[in-house]
Design an enzyme around this catalytic site. Structure first.
Site, PDB file in Angstrom:
ATOM      1  N   THR A  72      -9.301  -0.479 -10.241  1.00  0.00           N
ATOM      2  CA  THR A  72      -8.263  -1.348  -9.713  1.00  0.00           C
ATOM      3  C   THR A  72      -8.197  -2.532 -10.663  1.00  0.00           C
ATOM      4  OG1 THR A  72      -8.880  -0.619  -7.499  1.00  0.00           O
ATOM      5  CG2 THR A  72      -7.663  -2.652  -7.605  1.00  0.00           C
TER       6      THR A  72
ATOM      7  N   GLY B 161     -12.880  -2.579  -7.856  1.00  0.00           N
ATOM      8  CA  GLY B 161     -14.192  -2.015  -7.577  1.00  0.00           C
ATOM      9  C   GLY B 161     -14.289  -1.145  -6.342  1.00  0.00           C
TER      10      GLY B 161
ATOM     11  N   ASP C 204      -8.072   7.933  -0.436  1.00  0.00           N
ATOM     12  CA  ASP C 204      -8.748   6.877   0.327  1.00  0.00           C
ATOM     13  C   ASP C 204      -8.795   7.194   1.821  1.00  0.00           C
ATOM     14  OD1 ASP C 204      -9.679   5.189  -1.592  1.00  0.00           O
ATOM     15  OD2 ASP C 204      -8.150   3.649  -1.331  1.00  0.00           O
TER      16      ASP C 204
ATOM     17  N   ARG D 116       0.834  -1.201   0.000  1.00  0.00           N
ATOM     18  CA  ARG D 116       0.000   0.000   0.000  1.00  0.00           C
ATOM     19  C   ARG D 116       0.870   1.254   0.000  1.00  0.00           C
ATOM     20  NH1 ARG D 116      -4.861   1.824  -1.589  1.00  0.00           N
ATOM     21  NH2 ARG D 116      -6.209   2.636   0.076  1.00  0.00           N
TER      22      ARG D 116
END
Length: 599
Positions: A408, A495, A450, A110
Site C-alpha cells: 500500500t 503494511g 481482503d 474502498r
C-alpha cells in the site's frame, strides 16, 4: 540585500527548478530526483514514498493549490512511480481536516465486489482457494474506487479541476522517471506472474527482464489514460470505455496461452463499475491525553482499532514507564484490540458494526484489566462484546487475524491555510492481481482477497465474508491528531494489517516517548495482531529490551524485511510545517516543504 533574504531566494529558485524538472520528466538516467526524509518550513508540506510525487505535490502548493489539490496530484503521480502499491486500478481512504471549520471529514474509496458475489466467492469444490491462486485472478478484482475518490475530494474541498490535478502525473508517465532498486525488485518479485500476461509483461518486463536501476521508465498507455480522464472526467472510467476495458479484462483475463497459471475469470461487469460511489463517512474519534485522534471508520478497521488500543493504553502511564514496560503494554493493547476487530468490523452496509461501543472508554477499561505488565497473554485471545462490557471478561471463542496484503502507500499533505490530508491508497498485494488492463497502463487490484474466504472462527459469525456490492474490511489507518481543534500532526502507513500497529506506534512515540515525528517514524517496529508471535523488524529484536519481553512470554517472528513505510506532517509551535518520511525503509521516503526555513 540581507544574507537571510539571499538564502531564501536561492532556496526558492532551487525548489522551483526541481519542480520544473519533475513536471517535464527526468532529463537523464543519471539524475534521479533527490530524496530527503525530513523537511521544515512554511507554505505547506508533502511527504510520500517517492521524490517525483512529493515534488509534484509541493509545486501544486507553491502554485496556490490547497492540500486536497496536492494530495490528488501526489496520488496520481504515485500511480506512475509506485504502481505496484497504488494506482487508478485500486482504492483507498482519504481523511481531510478543514481549517475553516476545524472539522475532519473522510472519504471511503474502498473497492466493491460485483453484484454476483456471495460468501463462496473464493470457495471451489467445497474448499477455499489457495491464496496465491485467488490473488492472480479476475475473482480478486473489485471495482476501483481511487478515481471516484479523487473527483469527490476535489468537488467537495479542492480548488482545482481533476484535469489540472492529473496533468503533472500524465507528463511524468509520458516523459518518464528514473528506475530505482525498489522498483526493479518489486518487478523481480512478481516476474513469474507478470510474465503470464502479455499486457503486463510488455510494460514491466521489456526484453524479458525488469528495467535496470538508473534507466528511464515511461508508461505512454497510462499517460493516455490520464489524458482521457482529464478530458472526460471519471465518467470515462465508471460509465465509459476505460470501465468497459476493465470489465472485459476481469471476465477474460489476457493470459498468455503458453502460461501454466490457472487464472480464473471474474464476474465484474460494466454495471458494477457504473454503480460505484465514493462515500463520505463520519470519522472515528478517540480522546487520548487530552488530544483528539481522528481516523477512518468501517469498512476500514484502522480508526476503530487504533482508537480502541489508545483507550486501553489510557489505563497505563506510558510516559514514565520503562521502555520494556512501555513495549509490553503496546503489544498487549493491540493483541486485544485485534481480537475485537476480527469479530465485529466489516462493511457497515452489510453488518451492524458497534463502532460507538468499540470506542467507548468503558469497554476499553474492561480489556485493559486483562493486561499484565509481567506476563503476555496467550493468543489468539477471544473477543469481548462491546455492547455488554463486563470487567475482565476474557470471552469464550478465540478470534485469530487472517492475512491481509501488505503493499500500500500513504501520503500526507498540509497547506499554508492549515488544511491537512492523510491519504492511504492501495492495489493490495505487491503488483495487485498482476493484470495490466491492455492498452491502459495500470494494474488491477486484488482487493477482494481482503475478505475472509471462509469464516475465520467456525461457528462464529464473520463480518467480513464476501457479498454482493460489499466492501472488504481494510486496516488502512490515515490519522489526524488535533490539539484544541487545530492540527498537531497527521500520519499513516502501508503494511496490510500491520498498518494499525505502525500508526499506533508512531502516535505513542510522538506523544508518550518523547520522540520527534521523524524519529517516531524511524523507530524499530513490532506488530502484535493477536498471534502467538508478534511480527517484528530485526532492529526491534536487536534492542536490549527484547530479552526482557521474551521473559514475559512475548513471542517474536522476524518480518520479511521491514514493516510499513510511514509518512507524516506536523505543525510546529512557531507555525512552520515539518514533513517526515522514512529514513531507510523502501529506500527512504521523500519530504518537502514549499519554503524551506530551517536555518
Amino acid at each position: 540585500m540581507s544574507a537571510h533574504r539571499c538564502r531564501r531566494i536561492l532556496v526558492i529558485a532551487a525548489a522551483a527548478a526541481l519542480a520544473t524538472t519533475v513536471a517535464s520528466g527526468p532529463a537523464s538516467a543519471a539524475t534521479p530526483t533527490p530524496k530527503s526524509p525530513v523537511a521544515v518550513g512554511f507554505g505547506g508540506a508533502v511527504a510520500s514514498i517517492d521524490a517525483d510525487a512529493t515534488a509534484i505535490g509541493t509545486q501544486v502548493l507553491r502554485d496556490g493549490g490547497n492540500a486536497v489539490d496536492a494530495a490528488v496530484a501526489v496520488a496520481a503521480a504515485l500511480g506512475v512511480t509506485d504502481p505496484f502499491s497504488a494506482g487508478i486500478g485500486g482504492g483507498g481512504f482519504f481523511v481531510y481536516y478543514d481549517a475553516k471549520t476545524h472539522r475532519v471529514h473522510t472519504l471511503d474509496g474502498r473497492e466493491t465486489a460485483p453484484k454476483t458475489a456471495d460468501e463462496n466467492l473464493f470457495v471451489e469444490d467445497g474448499k477455499p482457494l489457495p491464496f496465491a491462486d485467488a490473488v492472480t485472478s479476475g475473482l480478486s478484482v473489485g471495482v476501483p474506487g481511487t478515481p471516484a475518490t479523487w473527483a469527490e475530494a476535489l468537488r467537495k474541498w479542492g480548488t482545482r479541476s481533476l484535469a489540472k490535478s492529473l496533468r503533472p502525473a500524465e507528463n511524468l508517465a509520458r516523459t518518464g522517471f528514473v528506475v530505482d532498486q525498489t522498483f526493479q525488485t518489486q518487478i523481480a518479485n512478481n516476474a513469474a506472474r507478470f510474465a503470464a500476461f502479455p499486457s503486463t509483461r510488455s510494460l514491466y518486463l521489456p526484453g524479458g527482464a525488469p528495467p535496470a536501476p538508473g534507466t528511464v521508465f515511461r508508461n505512454p498507455d497510462l499517460a493516455a489514460t490520464y489524458a482521457q480522464l482529464e478530458r472526460n472526467g471519471v465518467d470515462a472510467l465508471y460509465r465509459g470505455p476505460i470501465g468497459a476495458d476493465i470489465a472485459k479484462t476481469v471476465q477474460q483475463p489476457p493470459v498468455d496461452p503458453a502460461s501454466t497459471l490457472n487464472v480464473r475469470p471474474g464476474k465484474l461487469t460494466a454495471a458494477d463499475i457504473a454503480a460505484y460511489r465514493a462515500i463520505e463517512r463520519d470519522p472515528t474519534h478517540a480522546r487520548y491525553e487530552g488530544l483528539d485522534v481522528y481516523g477512518m471508520p468501517a469498512p476500514s478497521s484502522g480508526g476503530l482499532t487504533v482508537g480502541e488500543a489508545l483507550n486501553i493504553l489510557e489505563n497505563f502511564d506510558l510516559k514514565h514507564a520503562s521502555k520494556a514496560d512501555y513495549l509490553q503494554y503496546f503489544l498487549e493493547s493491540t493483541r486485544f484490540a485485534f481480537a475485537d476487530r476480527n469479530r465485529w468490523i466489516g462493511d457497515p452496509a452489510f453488518v451492524d458494526v458497534p463502532a460507538r461501543e468499540l470506542l467507548a472508554q468503558r469497554f476499553a477499561d474492561t480489556r485493559a484489566c486483562l493486561i499484565s505488565k509481567d506476563k503476555a497473554a496467550t493468543s489468539p485471545v477471544a473477543p469481548a462484546d462491546p455492547r455488554h462490557p463486563a470487567p475482565c471478561a476474557a470471552g469464550a471463542t478465540a478470534a485469530p487475524t487472517p492475512y491481509e496484503g501488505e503493499n500500500t502507500t500513504h501520503l500526507t499533505v498540509a497547506d499554508k491555510w492549515g488544511n491537512v490530508v492523510a491519504y492511504t491508497l492501495t492495489i493490495e498485494q505487491e503488483g495487485g492481481s498482476g493484470i495490466v488492463v491492455p492498452g491502459r497502463g495500470f494494474l488491477l487490484n486484488n482487493e477482494l482477497t481482503d475478505f475472509s474466504f471462509t469464516p475465520v472462527t467456525p461457528g462464529v459469525p464473520d463480518p467480513n465474508l464476501p457479498g454482493p456490492g460489499k466492501r472488504p474490511r481494510s486496516s488502512m489507518a490515515p490519522t489526524i491528531v488535533l490539539d484544541h481543534g487545530r492540527p498537531f500532526f497527521a500520519t499513516g502507513s502501508p503494511g496490510g494489517a500491520s498498518i494499525i500497529t505502525t500508526v499506533l506506534q508512531v502516535i505513542l512515540g510522538r506523544l508518550d516517548r518523547g520522540l520527534s515525528l521523524e524519529n517516531a517514524i524511524a523507530a524499530p517496529r513490532a506488530s502484535q495482531r493477536n498471534a502467538a508471535a508478534a511480527q517484528v523488524e530485526q532492529a526491534f529484536l536487536d534492542q536490549p529490551e527484547t530479552a526482557d519481553l521474551k521473559a514475559r512470554g512475548q513471542g517474536f517472528s522476524t518480518a520479511p524485511a521491514e514493516i510499513g513505510a510511514a509518512t507524516g506532517v506536523e505543525r510546529l509551535r512557531d507555525g512552520r510545517w515539518l514533513a517526515a518520511a522514512e529514513p531507510v525503509r523502501r529506500g527512504t521516503g521523500a519530504a518537502q516543504v514549499v519554503w524551506p526555513a530551517n536555518w
